[in-house]
Write a protein that holds these residues in place. Structure first.
Motif, PDB file in Angstrom:
ATOM      1  N   SER C  38      45.387  36.629  30.196  1.00  0.00           N
ATOM      2  CA  SER C  38      45.184  37.268  28.891  1.00  0.00           C
ATOM      3  C   SER C  38      46.113  37.948  28.070  1.00  0.00           C
ATOM      4  O   SER C  38      46.128  38.500  27.147  1.00  0.00           O
ATOM      5  CB  SER C  38      43.656  38.244  28.995  1.00  0.00           C
ATOM      6  N   GLU C  39      47.291  38.179  28.792  1.00  0.00           N
ATOM      7  CA  GLU C  39      48.336  38.503  28.183  1.00  0.00           C
ATOM      8  C   GLU C  39      49.137  37.761  27.298  1.00  0.00           C
ATOM      9  O   GLU C  39      49.234  36.517  27.425  1.00  0.00           O
ATOM     10  CB  GLU C  39      49.530  39.112  29.349  1.00  0.00           C
ATOM     11  N   ARG C  40      49.982  38.281  26.142  1.00  0.00           N
ATOM     12  CA  ARG C  40      50.519  37.906  25.215  1.00  0.00           C
ATOM     13  C   ARG C  40      51.620  36.898  25.908  1.00  0.00           C
ATOM     14  O   ARG C  40      52.131  37.244  26.935  1.00  0.00           O
ATOM     15  CB  ARG C  40      51.170  38.581  24.211  1.00  0.00           C
ATOM     16  N   CYS C  56      57.809  33.496  18.026  1.00  0.00           N
ATOM     17  CA  CYS C  56      56.366  33.729  17.705  1.00  0.00           C
ATOM     18  C   CYS C  56      55.673  34.201  18.890  1.00  0.00           C
ATOM     19  O   CYS C  56      56.180  34.316  20.014  1.00  0.00           O
ATOM     20  CB  CYS C  56      55.505  32.311  17.517  1.00  0.00           C
ATOM     21  N   SER C  57      54.476  34.873  18.856  1.00  0.00           N
ATOM     22  CA  SER C  57      53.923  35.581  19.837  1.00  0.00           C
ATOM     23  C   SER C  57      52.245  35.176  19.942  1.00  0.00           C
ATOM     24  O   SER C  57      51.705  35.205  18.928  1.00  0.00           O
ATOM     25  CB  SER C  57      53.692  37.314  19.223  1.00  0.00           C
ATOM     26  N   LEU C  58      51.942  34.564  20.839  1.00  0.00           N
ATOM     27  CA  LEU C  58      50.527  33.944  21.046  1.00  0.00           C
ATOM     28  C   LEU C  58      49.673  34.862  21.917  1.00  0.00           C
ATOM     29  O   LEU C  58      50.113  35.208  23.096  1.00  0.00           O
ATOM     30  CB  LEU C  58      50.610  32.400  21.656  1.00  0.00           C
ATOM     31  N   LEU C  59      48.514  35.097  21.514  1.00  0.00           N
ATOM     32  CA  LEU C  59      47.455  35.979  22.021  1.00  0.00           C
ATOM     33  C   LEU C  59      46.176  35.398  22.718  1.00  0.00           C
ATOM     34  O   LEU C  59      45.509  34.784  21.695  1.00  0.00           O
ATOM     35  CB  LEU C  59      47.242  37.006  21.093  1.00  0.00           C
ATOM     36  N   LYS C  62      42.697  35.074  20.999  1.00  0.00           N
ATOM     37  CA  LYS C  62      42.507  35.633  19.584  1.00  0.00           C
ATOM     38  C   LYS C  62      43.419  34.588  18.786  1.00  0.00           C
ATOM     39  O   LYS C  62      43.133  34.533  17.610  1.00  0.00           O
ATOM     40  CB  LYS C  62      43.124  36.918  19.922  1.00  0.00           C
ATOM     41  N   PHE C  63      44.389  34.382  19.135  1.00  0.00           N
ATOM     42  CA  PHE C  63      45.596  33.688  18.390  1.00  0.00           C
ATOM     43  C   PHE C  63      46.365  32.807  19.122  1.00  0.00           C
ATOM     44  O   PHE C  63      47.466  33.350  19.872  1.00  0.00           O
ATOM     45  CB  PHE C  63      46.322  34.909  17.489  1.00  0.00           C
ATOM     46  N   GLU C  64      46.014  31.458  19.254  1.00  0.00           N
ATOM     47  CA  GLU C  64      46.720  30.737  20.260  1.00  0.00           C
ATOM     48  C   GLU C  64      47.561  29.720  19.703  1.00  0.00           C
ATOM     49  O   GLU C  64      48.176  29.036  20.522  1.00  0.00           O
ATOM     50  CB  GLU C  64      45.672  30.062  21.135  1.00  0.00           C
ATOM     51  N   THR C  65      47.626  29.674  18.500  1.00  0.00           N
ATOM     52  CA  THR C  65      48.601  28.492  17.928  1.00  0.00           C
ATOM     53  C   THR C  65      49.231  29.189  16.515  1.00  0.00           C
ATOM     54  O   THR C  65      48.458  29.821  15.784  1.00  0.00           O
ATOM     55  CB  THR C  65      47.553  27.104  17.544  1.00  0.00           C
ATOM     56  N   CYS C  66      50.108  28.507  16.184  1.00  0.00           N
ATOM     57  CA  CYS C  66      50.759  29.066  14.931  1.00  0.00           C
ATOM     58  C   CYS C  66      51.719  27.993  14.576  1.00  0.00           C
ATOM     59  O   CYS C  66      52.622  27.210  15.168  1.00  0.00           O
ATOM     60  CB  CYS C  66      51.526  30.435  14.848  1.00  0.00           C
ATOM     61  N   PRO C  67      52.055  27.941  12.956  1.00  0.00           N
ATOM     62  CA  PRO C  67      52.775  26.859  12.554  1.00  0.00           C
ATOM     63  C   PRO C  67      54.325  27.484  12.642  1.00  0.00           C
ATOM     64  O   PRO C  67      54.567  28.501  12.610  1.00  0.00           O
ATOM     65  CB  PRO C  67      52.375  26.638  11.057  1.00  0.00           C
ATOM     66  N   LEU C  68      55.221  26.612  12.894  1.00  0.00           N
ATOM     67  CA  LEU C  68      56.649  27.044  12.596  1.00  0.00           C
ATOM     68  C   LEU C  68      57.362  26.298  11.868  1.00  0.00           C
ATOM     69  O   LEU C  68      56.949  25.290  11.309  1.00  0.00           O
ATOM     70  CB  LEU C  68      57.325  27.062  14.169  1.00  0.00           C
ATOM     71  N   ASN C  69      58.476  26.595  11.533  1.00  0.00           N
ATOM     72  CA  ASN C  69      59.554  25.606  10.522  1.00  0.00           C
ATOM     73  C   ASN C  69      60.848  25.943  10.828  1.00  0.00           C
ATOM     74  O   ASN C  69      61.435  26.794  10.315  1.00  0.00           O
ATOM     75  CB  ASN C  69      59.156  25.935   8.904  1.00  0.00           C
ATOM     76  N   LEU C  70      61.208  25.204  11.888  1.00  0.00           N
ATOM     77  CA  LEU C  70      62.619  25.441  12.441  1.00  0.00           C
ATOM     78  C   LEU C  70      63.492  24.365  12.279  1.00  0.00           C
ATOM     79  O   LEU C  70      62.889  23.111  12.732  1.00  0.00           O
ATOM     80  CB  LEU C  70      62.435  26.219  13.766  1.00  0.00           C
ATOM     81  N   GLU C  71      64.637  24.249  12.148  1.00  0.00           N
ATOM     82  CA  GLU C  71      65.622  23.058  12.221  1.00  0.00           C
ATOM     83  C   GLU C  71      66.737  23.359  12.940  1.00  0.00           C
ATOM     84  O   GLU C  71      67.289  24.429  12.841  1.00  0.00           O
ATOM     85  CB  GLU C  71      65.937  22.605  10.703  1.00  0.00           C
ATOM     86  N   TYR C  72      67.201  22.419  13.798  1.00  0.00           N
ATOM     87  CA  TYR C  72      68.523  22.726  14.619  1.00  0.00           C
ATOM     88  C   TYR C  72      69.427  21.515  14.617  1.00  0.00           C
ATOM     89  O   TYR C  72      68.978  20.392  14.771  1.00  0.00           O
ATOM     90  CB  TYR C  72      68.020  22.868  16.006  1.00  0.00           C
TER      91      TYR C  72
END
Lengths: 105, 105, 105, 105, 105
Positions: C38-40, C56-59, C62-72
């Motif tokens: 259950s740790e981040r 990003c930091s996923l919990l 509580k909060f298991e997914t998030c959008p990103l917008n990165l280009e390399y």
């Protein structure tokens, strides 16, 4: 681009007829309307005679707004409705087709 | 752009064959389907024979919808499925390749 | 655009060498991998010899997914790793440089 | 596009001078840095002599990362700082002005 | 693009007159302002004489920031206000119409 916003109320589907307007609709945010019920309200969309699709699910006191990224240029009517006790406000913008953003050599 | 939406049900993978259609699919939102289980439902995607990749994780009563930004123009079939007890609704739009958004001098 | 996805596992950095491929990588989503801790779990990125940057930091639960917008499109190698007990799945798409999306008069 | 990332530490404003570089900065994500305090950390931005504007608010163990969509091409210096006990990592990408993404007939 | 940000305070609507400036306003983030009330603060927008539309809903200690994607090029004045006890900071950027991002053959 001009601002676009509506409130989709429980029991009152909002119908959008893309063919009636020379515009492109972008829906970019959904926010829970006023009210006291703590049950979820889900936004759904029906295009033509197809099955309803859930677009977002809003949870009072926990998660009351979310971004969307939807565009509509349909031949069929689009119907938005809520499943749940509270209204959902939709916002976004309208792009006038043929406006000065378009490239026309 | 025309609206696109499906419901991915538990145990029933949805397969999308990009080569069969002159279209570009953009998936922009995932929303938890109806049901009473409180366990997470994860959306995963398999392309060709590669390992499954988790696309999002939805938590009942806490976090039931999230934006996505995925585009598919694959040579291989794309298969979407859920890991968990509830269905996941996907929505987005389809860009017809060769439509009037494209620049054609 | 073709789908791109990987699983970044704890203790196993994923290295991406932009110069080796005629492609542009867009990372658009991060999702917590399977597991019971259950740790981040934090996703971090190192480019060249610079300091790590948290992306990003996923919990769990509580909060298991998030959008990103990165280009390399780097000259240096890019290294992704997780700080925490669980893997993080990354997804997005690859734009082939010189493909038919580019404007070439 | 090349990756860009920094850590904004408490008490140490990060200053960005857009005029010094032929670049366009896009900031696309903020993530809470390491630490044990459970108080919120807010990212704020000051441009020229104007009032500070809060850009995001991160909550330990609840909401530790969020997407941003900011672009800077200012004549004035831009200063980022945190209000709160923990650092905030910013990430995004830099578009070199005049690079091969631009249309040059 | 230049940074744009304001604080919308309770009881003080912020009015934006698009026609007064050769600019296009993009609002990309909303963040709860300082304060101790734990009640929600809702951002609403009124264009011309139409009904108010809720743009987002921020919850202290739970959900204090969210992305937006709004563009304004209105003939009518746009008025932003908060419903609730705390201010809401808005940020984004302004595109100068006719600047060097536009294509001009």
């Amino acid at each position: 681009m001009v601002f676009w916003g509506i409130e989709v109320k429980p029991g009152q589907a909002f119908t959008y007829d893309c063919k009636a307007v020379p515009e492109r609709l972008h829906i970019t945010q959904a926010t829970l309307g006023a009210g006291s019920s703590s049950e979820r309200s889900v936004l759904q969309c029906v295009v033509g005679g197809k099955s309803p699709v859930f677009l977002c699910s809003l949870l009072p006191d926990k998660f009351e707004t979310c971004p969307l990224n939807l565009e509509y240029e349909e031949d069929d009517e689009v119907s938005f409705s809520t499943v749940g006790p509270r209204s959902i406000h939709l916002s976004g913008f309208i792009e006038i087709v043929g406006d000065d953003d378009d490239f026309e050599p």
